[in-house]
Design an enzyme around this catalytic site. Structure first.
Site, mmCIF file in Angstrom:
data_model
loop_
_atom_site.group_PDB
_atom_site.id
_atom_site.type_symbol
_atom_site.label_atom_id
_atom_site.label_comp_id
_atom_site.label_asym_id
_atom_site.label_seq_id
_atom_site.Cartn_x
_atom_site.Cartn_y
_atom_site.Cartn_z
ATOM 1 N N PHE A 127 0.717 -1.197 0.068
ATOM 2 C CA PHE A 127 0.104 0.134 -0.053
ATOM 3 C C PHE A 127 0.943 1.201 0.207
ATOM 4 O O PHE A 127 0.354 2.493 -0.376
ATOM 5 C CB PHE A 127 -1.076 -0.105 1.376
ATOM 6 C CG PHE A 127 -1.942 0.988 1.323
ATOM 7 C CD1 PHE A 127 -3.131 1.269 0.481
ATOM 8 C CD2 PHE A 127 -1.743 2.123 2.187
ATOM 9 C CE1 PHE A 127 -3.893 2.351 0.683
ATOM 10 C CE2 PHE A 127 -2.442 3.299 2.232
ATOM 11 C CZ PHE A 127 -3.567 3.203 1.618
ATOM 12 N N TYR A 128 2.051 1.443 0.629
ATOM 13 C CA TYR A 128 2.937 2.301 0.401
ATOM 14 C C TYR A 128 3.112 2.783 -0.978
ATOM 15 O O TYR A 128 3.890 2.275 -1.740
ATOM 16 C CB TYR A 128 4.352 2.075 1.396
ATOM 17 C CG TYR A 128 3.847 1.752 2.850
ATOM 18 C CD1 TYR A 128 2.727 1.944 3.583
ATOM 19 C CD2 TYR A 128 5.027 0.962 3.485
ATOM 20 C CE1 TYR A 128 2.528 1.485 4.850
ATOM 21 C CE2 TYR A 128 4.912 0.731 4.728
ATOM 22 C CZ TYR A 128 3.671 0.824 5.341
ATOM 23 O OH TYR A 128 3.498 0.511 6.896
ATOM 24 N N SER A 129 2.500 4.281 -1.002
ATOM 25 C CA SER A 129 2.771 4.639 -2.398
ATOM 26 C C SER A 129 2.436 3.647 -3.459
ATOM 27 O O SER A 129 3.008 3.733 -4.417
ATOM 28 C CB SER A 129 4.247 5.339 -2.619
ATOM 29 O OG SER A 129 4.560 6.403 -1.711
ATOM 30 N N ARG A 130 1.408 2.943 -2.927
ATOM 31 C CA ARG A 130 0.850 1.927 -4.274
ATOM 32 C C ARG A 130 1.998 1.280 -4.933
ATOM 33 O O ARG A 130 2.008 1.054 -6.062
ATOM 34 C CB ARG A 130 0.085 2.884 -5.400
ATOM 35 C CG ARG A 130 -1.217 3.313 -5.017
ATOM 36 C CD ARG A 130 -2.213 2.310 -4.597
ATOM 37 N NE ARG A 130 -3.603 2.537 -4.141
ATOM 38 C CZ ARG A 130 -4.610 3.039 -4.761
ATOM 39 N NH1 ARG A 130 -4.492 2.296 -6.172
ATOM 40 N NH2 ARG A 130 -5.656 3.287 -4.303
ATOM 41 N N LYS B 77 3.690 -6.106 3.751
ATOM 42 C CA LYS B 77 2.172 -6.390 4.497
ATOM 43 C C LYS B 77 1.321 -6.262 3.199
ATOM 44 O O LYS B 77 1.596 -5.666 2.220
ATOM 45 C CB LYS B 77 1.891 -5.525 5.494
ATOM 46 C CG LYS B 77 2.772 -5.683 6.703
ATOM 47 C CD LYS B 77 2.600 -4.271 7.462
ATOM 48 C CE LYS B 77 2.676 -2.869 7.221
ATOM 49 N NZ LYS B 77 4.156 -2.669 7.048
#
Length: 350
Positions: A54-57, A80
């Protein structure tokens, strides 16, 4: 670094875990600079890196993958899955359908054939935990994952998952990733003791309380920081700012910065394996590394306890997890016609 064992996995990890959330569009969009930060952390003895799809897609994973490509064997790599990665409603959650695909996507971005720790980023009440554990067990058996973990799970969910794993012969969650700082000590009541009881490692996030424990956020002052631009409410919480004003003199009297006081505090707890540090710049990393040898005396810890008592939270982080029973009013309120204590019909009042 004085390496610690991640629960009962036998995996040795550094007390500082390099969090990669700030690498990419959300934080530092310069890939080369981010890679230099990662390399410096590794050179300093940090061997544990935590990221997420999810971090910066996915950009964070891409940066981490490029940085460790030639050093993979010396890195304990964690990622994750759970948070949405697209508009499709099935591109999120803890279902087998999504976790299998999410891991393959992460491995491609990370340029590796396995991760050492694969974590479900949040609980998913819509999915039977047996479904999740069954999928994760297959990923472990396939060799793509070495150990599995959770993030921000309530103590009751952790216990349930341990029982389900034992009852059905599935892989057990070996770690938990909860928020923990001087300002948010709620996990001391149940989450940390439960993790210790089941031999789970813990890598705690936001040891600086979302930036508040850097000392850059003070009562009556307008902060000029990258994080302030996101409009987080916890940075304006008067109760939290009051605590900061009391903690700063404690740090000064101990001859250290508030940042070093905060990071040393979280790794002092015997239930904590690693604290996730998430620098955006090289200067931030240098400052965090400078506090690696900080030891808090019992007197300092007692003074912290007097300001924020053990097991208590002062406010909450905006990104903290609230279970459905707290988040949804309908789960806390009976229908109007069932609320009266008497069997007689009682009129409702506006």
């Amino acid at each position: 670094m004085n390496y610690r064992t991640l629960g009962r996995t036998g995996i040795k990890v550094s007390p500082y875990c390099l969090g990669a959330m700030m690498f990419g569009a959300v934080g530092n969009p310069d890939h080369d600079d981010s890679i230099r930060i990662i390399h410096k952390a590794l050179d300093a003895g940090i061997n544990f890196i935590d990221t997420a799809d999810f971090y910066s897609r996915g950009e964070s994973e891409t940066i981490v993958g490029k940085a460790i490509k030639d050093r993979r064997d010396n890195v304990v790599l964690a990622t994750k899955a759970h948070l949405p990665m697209g508009e499709d409603p099935n591109q999120q959650g803890n279902s087998r359908r999504w976790l299998v695909r999410a891991l393959d996507d992460s491995l491609r971005r990370l340029q590796t054939d396995h991760v050492d720790l694969f974590q479900v980023h949040r609980p998913d009440p819509s999915v039977d935990v047996e479904e999740t554990l069954s999928a994760l067990s297959d990923l472990v058996r396939s060799g793509k994952v070495r150990a599995i973990g959770t993030s921000t799970f309530p103590a009751s969910d952790i216990v349930e998952a341990q029982w389900v794993a034992e009852r059905h012969g599935l892989q057990r969650f070996r770690s938990e990733q909860p928020p923990y700082s001087i300002l948010n000590r709620g996990i001391e009541r149940e989450v940390l003791p439960v993790c210790q009881r089941y031999g789970m490692g813990t890598l705690v996030w936001s040891p600086l309380a979302g930036g508040l424990l850097t000392g850059r956020y003070r009562r009556g002052q307008q902060p000029n920081s990258h994080r302030a631009g996101f409009g987080f409410r916890h940075l304006r919480d008067e109760r939290r700012l009051d605590a900061i004003e009391q903690l700063i003199p404690v740090a000064e009297a101990a001859g250290m910065s508030l940042t070093h006081l905060a990071t040393a505090f979280v790794i002092t707890h015997p239930g904590v394996t690693s604290a996730i540090i998430g620098p955006r710049t090289m200067d931030q990393l240098d400052d965090l590394l400078a506090g690696a040898e900080t030891i808090l005396s019992d007197d300092v810890l007692d003074r912290i306890d007097a300001i924020v008592p053990p097991g208590t939270d002062i406010g909450m982080l905006d990104m903290a997890y609230d279970p459905p029973a707290i988040e949804q009013a309908r789960l806390r309120r009976r229908p109007t016609d069932e609320r009266a204590a008497s069997a007689d019909i009682v009129p409702s009042y506006q």
